[in-house]
Design a protein around this motif. Structure first.
Motif, short mmCIF file in Angstrom:
data_model
loop_
_atom_site.label_atom_id
_atom_site.label_comp_id
_atom_site.label_asym_id
_atom_site.label_seq_id
_atom_site.Cartn_x
_atom_site.Cartn_y
_atom_site.Cartn_z
N UNK A 188 0.91 -1.16 -0.18
CA UNK A 188 0.11 -0.12 -0.03
C UNK A 188 1.00 1.29 0.08
N UNK A 189 0.28 2.50 -0.33
CA UNK A 189 1.12 3.56 -0.46
C UNK A 189 1.62 3.95 0.98
N UNK A 190 0.84 3.80 1.86
CA UNK A 190 1.04 4.23 3.46
C UNK A 190 2.34 3.20 3.89
N UNK A 191 2.11 1.90 3.68
CA UNK A 191 3.46 1.16 4.12
C UNK A 191 4.30 1.24 3.35
N UNK A 192 4.41 1.58 2.21
CA UNK A 192 5.52 1.98 1.22
C UNK A 192 6.43 3.25 1.89
N UNK A 193 5.68 4.36 2.03
CA UNK A 193 6.47 5.59 2.48
C UNK A 193 6.82 5.28 4.14
N UNK A 194 6.30 4.43 4.76
CA UNK A 194 6.86 4.12 6.06
C UNK A 194 8.11 3.42 6.23
N UNK A 195 8.26 2.53 4.92
CA UNK A 195 9.39 1.63 4.83
C UNK A 195 10.53 2.80 4.28
N UNK A 196 10.09 3.71 3.31
CA UNK A 196 11.09 4.29 2.90
C UNK A 196 11.57 5.42 4.01
N UNK A 199 14.09 3.47 6.12
CA UNK A 199 15.21 3.06 5.29
C UNK A 199 16.36 4.45 5.23
N UNK A 200 15.58 5.67 4.89
CA UNK A 200 16.34 6.78 4.93
C UNK A 200 17.05 7.18 6.34
N UNK A 201 16.16 7.02 7.27
CA UNK A 201 16.65 7.34 8.48
C UNK A 201 17.84 6.39 9.09
N UNK A 239 5.58 14.51 5.88
CA UNK A 239 4.27 15.20 5.54
C UNK A 239 3.56 14.59 4.55
N UNK A 240 4.04 13.69 3.56
CA UNK A 240 3.16 13.00 2.88
C UNK A 240 2.45 11.94 3.34
N UNK A 241 3.26 11.22 4.41
CA UNK A 241 2.74 10.02 4.98
C UNK A 241 1.41 10.60 5.98
N UNK A 242 1.52 11.43 6.62
CA UNK A 242 0.57 12.23 7.41
C UNK A 242 -0.45 12.74 6.54
N UNK A 243 -0.32 13.33 5.44
CA UNK A 243 -1.38 13.41 4.60
C UNK A 243 -2.29 12.25 4.02
N UNK A 244 -1.51 11.14 3.83
CA UNK A 244 -2.01 9.80 3.50
C UNK A 244 -3.04 9.23 4.48
N UNK A 245 -2.74 9.34 5.59
CA UNK A 245 -3.27 8.84 6.99
C UNK A 245 -4.62 9.78 7.18
N UNK A 246 -4.38 11.12 7.06
CA UNK A 246 -5.61 12.01 7.21
C UNK A 246 -6.49 11.68 6.30
N UNK A 247 -6.18 11.40 4.75
CA UNK A 247 -7.20 11.33 4.05
C UNK A 247 -7.96 10.02 3.99
N UNK A 248 -7.29 8.94 4.70
CA UNK A 248 -7.48 7.45 4.98
C UNK A 248 -8.73 7.72 5.79
#
Length: 251
Positions: A188-196, A199-201, A239-248
Motif C-alpha cells: 500500500x502507499x502508506x506502508x511504502x512511505x513508512x518503509x522509505x 530506510x532513509x533514517x 508530511x506526505x505520510x501524514x496526508x495519506x493517513x488523514x485522507x484515509x
C-alpha cells in the motif's frame, strides 16, 4: 536549463549525440521510451547533471535482439567502443575518446518489461531539437521514490542522488503516480512511505550523500544542500505520510 561543469561538457555532448541518433532511427524511436535523470534534467524537471541514458523498452520480447542490433549500429556509426554489455538485457557501457583522467564511459540501460502502470507522453527536447516519447512527470517521480529501496534490494547499493531527486521533486510540487509504486512494491502507499522513511533514517549518511552528488551538482549548491538534504527529505516524506493517513480517516 542546468549549467554544465566545463569538465563534463564532452560527456554531455556524447549523451546528446547518442540520444539524437537513436531518435533519428524510426525503429528505435518506436520501441525506446526515454526516462531517468538525464530525461528529467533535459526537460527542466531536475537541476543536476546526469551521466547515463535510461529507457523503457515497449516492444515485444521477440524484438529485443533486433533492438540491440539497431542500437549497436548506432554505436558503430558514432565511433563508440562497447567496453561491456549485459547478456540478459540491452545494457551497455560505451567508451568514447577522452584524455587521460577524463570521464570516458557512457552507460545505457534499457528496462524490459516496463512497469505496466507507467504513463508516457511525447515531449519536445529543445537541446537536441527532437520530439521524444518519455515518462510523464508523475511516472518519473513514482519510479524515483521506489529507486532507493530497489537499488538496495537488488544491488546492496545506496546512491545519494536518489535522495536528492526525491527531495527536488517534492520541493517543486510534483505529484507521483501511485499505481507505479503499488505495482513495483506490492505494498500500500502508506506502508511504502513508512518503509522509505525508515530506510532513509537508518541507511543514509553524510558520506553517502557526498559520494556522487559532489560531482553532479555545482560545488556551491552541493555545499549548502548536503547539510540539510536528509532531514528535509524526511520532512517531505513524513508530511506526505501524514496526508495519506488523514485522507484515509476522512473517507
Amino acid at each position: 536549463m542546468q549549467l554544465t561543469n566545463p569538465k563534463d561538457l564532452k560527456h554531455k555532448a556524447w549523451l546528446y549525440r547518442v540520444l539524437s541518433a537513436f531518435y533519428d532511427e524510426p525503429y528505435l524511436a518506436r520501441v525506446l521510451y526515454f526516462k531517468g535523470g538525464t530525461c528529467a534534467t533535459m526537460l527542466g524537471i531536475l537541476d543536476r547533471f546526469s551521466v547515463d541514458l535510461d529507457f523503457d523498452f515497449v516492444g515485444e520480447k521477440k524484438d529485443i535482439m533486433e533492438t540491440q542490433k539497431q542500437m549497436e549500429k548506432v554505436f558503430h556509426k558514432l565511433g563508440l567502443t562497447i567496453k561491456d554489455r549485459s547478456q540478459r538485457t540491452p545494457q551497455y557501457f560505451l567508451k568514447y575518446p577522452a584524455k587521460e583522467g577524463e570521464r570516458n564511459t557512457l552507460k545505457i540501460d534499457v528496462t524490459f518489461p516496463p512497469v505496466k502502470a507507467n504513463k508516457y507522453e511525447p515531449r519536445r527536447f529543445s537541446e537536441i531539437d527532437r520530439i521524444i516519447t518519455c515518462q510523464t512527470q508523475e511516472t518519473m517521480f513514482a519510479n524515483k521514490l521506489v529507486t532507493p529501496l530497489d537499488r538496495y534490494e537488488q544491488k546492496s547499493a545506496i546512491a545519494g542522488r536518489d535522495v536528492y531527486d526525491i527531495h527536488y521533486f517534492f520541493e517543486n510540487g510534483l505529484r507521483y503516480n501511485k499505481d507505479v509504486i503499488i505495482e513495483r512494491t506490492g505494498q500500500s502507499i502508506k506502508n511504502f512511505f513508512e518503509g522509505l522513511v525508515s530506510f532513509i533514517e537508518k541507511e543514509i549518511t553524510d558520506d553517502i550523500i557526498a559520494q556522487d552528488l559532489n560531482v553532479l551538482l555545482p560545488y556551491a549548491k552541493f555545499r549548502v544542500i548536503r547539510k540539510t538534504l536528509k532531514q528535509e527529505t524526511l520532512a517531505f516524506l513524513c508530511d506526505e505520510l501524514a496526508r495519506l493517513k488523514l485522507n484515509k480517516k476522512s473517507l
